[in-house]
Write a protein that holds these residues in place. Structure first.
Motif, mmCIF file in Angstrom:
data_model
loop_
_atom_site.group_PDB
_atom_site.id
_atom_site.type_symbol
_atom_site.label_atom_id
_atom_site.label_comp_id
_atom_site.label_asym_id
_atom_site.label_seq_id
_atom_site.Cartn_x
_atom_site.Cartn_y
_atom_site.Cartn_z
ATOM 1 N N GLN A 1 0.847 -1.190 0.000
ATOM 2 C CA GLN A 1 0.000 0.000 0.000
ATOM 3 C C GLN A 1 0.890 1.250 0.000
ATOM 4 O OE1 GLN A 1 -2.592 0.285 3.370
ATOM 5 N NE2 GLN A 1 -3.538 2.183 2.684
ATOM 6 N N VAL A 2 0.640 2.098 -0.981
ATOM 7 C CA VAL A 2 1.447 3.307 -1.106
ATOM 8 C C VAL A 2 0.942 4.357 -0.132
ATOM 9 C CG1 VAL A 2 2.197 5.142 -2.649
ATOM 10 C CG2 VAL A 2 1.873 2.818 -3.531
ATOM 11 N N GLN A 3 1.870 4.955 0.590
ATOM 12 C CA GLN A 3 1.525 6.051 1.498
ATOM 13 C C GLN A 3 2.538 7.173 1.344
ATOM 14 O OE1 GLN A 3 1.109 4.318 5.526
ATOM 15 N NE2 GLN A 3 -1.060 4.816 5.355
ATOM 16 N N LEU A 4 2.034 8.383 1.299
ATOM 17 C CA LEU A 4 2.856 9.586 1.278
ATOM 18 C C LEU A 4 2.415 10.441 2.464
ATOM 19 C CD1 LEU A 4 2.627 10.456 -2.531
ATOM 20 C CD2 LEU A 4 4.436 9.190 -1.376
ATOM 21 N N VAL A 5 3.335 10.743 3.348
ATOM 22 C CA VAL A 5 2.991 11.478 4.565
ATOM 23 C C VAL A 5 3.814 12.759 4.623
ATOM 24 C CG1 VAL A 5 2.870 11.432 7.074
ATOM 25 C CG2 VAL A 5 2.413 9.335 5.755
ATOM 26 N N GLU A 6 3.122 13.888 4.495
ATOM 27 C CA GLU A 6 3.796 15.183 4.532
ATOM 28 C C GLU A 6 3.894 15.715 5.956
ATOM 29 O OE1 GLU A 6 1.046 15.614 0.750
ATOM 30 O OE2 GLU A 6 0.804 14.933 2.821
ATOM 31 N N SER A 7 4.887 16.556 6.162
ATOM 32 C CA SER A 7 5.030 17.266 7.424
ATOM 33 C C SER A 7 5.808 18.545 7.179
ATOM 34 C CB SER A 7 5.734 16.397 8.463
ATOM 35 O OG SER A 7 7.027 16.049 8.029
ATOM 36 N N GLY A 8 5.772 19.451 8.154
ATOM 37 C CA GLY A 8 6.594 20.646 8.075
ATOM 38 C C GLY A 8 5.858 21.928 7.747
ATOM 39 N N GLY A 9 4.567 21.844 7.491
ATOM 40 C CA GLY A 9 3.822 23.061 7.211
ATOM 41 C C GLY A 9 3.646 23.902 8.467
ATOM 42 N N GLY A 10 3.084 25.096 8.293
ATOM 43 C CA GLY A 10 2.840 25.954 9.434
ATOM 44 C C GLY A 10 2.605 27.380 9.032
ATOM 45 N N LEU A 11 2.653 28.247 10.027
ATOM 46 C CA LEU A 11 2.454 29.691 9.835
ATOM 47 C C LEU A 11 3.800 30.390 9.926
ATOM 48 C CD1 LEU A 11 0.645 32.241 9.688
ATOM 49 C CD2 LEU A 11 0.482 32.101 12.188
ATOM 50 N N VAL A 12 4.075 31.223 8.927
ATOM 51 C CA VAL A 12 5.353 31.933 8.901
ATOM 52 C C VAL A 12 5.117 33.332 8.355
ATOM 53 C CG1 VAL A 12 5.947 31.084 6.590
ATOM 54 C CG2 VAL A 12 7.780 31.732 8.183
ATOM 55 N N GLN A 13 5.963 34.268 8.763
ATOM 56 C CA GLN A 13 5.853 35.629 8.236
ATOM 57 C C GLN A 13 6.486 35.713 6.856
ATOM 58 O OE1 GLN A 13 7.601 38.196 11.256
ATOM 59 N NE2 GLN A 13 5.563 38.686 12.041
ATOM 60 N N ALA A 14 6.042 36.669 6.093
ATOM 61 C CA ALA A 14 6.630 36.892 4.778
ATOM 62 C C ALA A 14 8.139 37.083 4.913
ATOM 63 C CB ALA A 14 6.004 38.113 4.121
ATOM 64 N N GLY A 15 8.860 36.447 3.997
ATOM 65 C CA GLY A 15 10.314 36.478 4.033
ATOM 66 C C GLY A 15 10.930 35.319 4.792
ATOM 67 N N GLY A 16 10.105 34.575 5.494
ATOM 68 C CA GLY A 16 10.589 33.453 6.277
ATOM 69 C C GLY A 16 10.773 32.196 5.453
#
Length: 117
Positions: free
Chosen positions: A1-16
């Motif tokens: 079974q193929v699984q792709l698990v993303e992580s690392g998103g979030g809220l950041v200020q412009a330029g970050g």
């Protein structure tokens, strides 16, 4: 079974900066191209960056020079380093692959990236 698990998103200020990760399982990772797409509210899903099995890359014009896609075959993981983020980069980011010999594409669940001005 193929699984792709993303992580690392979030809220950041412009330029970050943010770094997204996508861990893959159920495929022979090293022989497959991988990609990152994004979808903003009310807009179609679009390709952000892709990387071939050999490491060749391509980018959407809007992110060239700011985003870098890379892969670690030992970890079955693809990354998206995002620098100089802009409010217009706000979207849900999805990992994607179309495995060799498969009859369908696979997508991760998505990770939200929000860039405040």
């Amino acid at each position: 079974q193929v699984q792709l698990v993303e992580s690392g998103g979030g809220l950041v200020q412009a330029g970050g900066s943010l770094r997204l990760s996508c861990a893959a399982s159920g495929i022979i990772f090293s022989i497959n191209a991988m990609g990152w797409y994004r979808q903003a509210p009310g807009k179609q899903r679009e390709l952000v960056a892709a990387i071939t099995r050999h490491g060749a890359t391509n980018y959407a014009d809007s992110v060239k020079g700011r985003f870098t896609i890379s892969r670690d075959n030992a970890k079955n993981t693809v990354y998206l380093q995002m620098n100089s983020l802009r409010p217009e980069d706000t979207a849900v980011y999805y990992c994607h692959t179309s495995p060799l010999g498969a009859t369908m594409d696979y997508w991760g669940q998505g990770t939200q990236v929000t860039v405040s001005s």
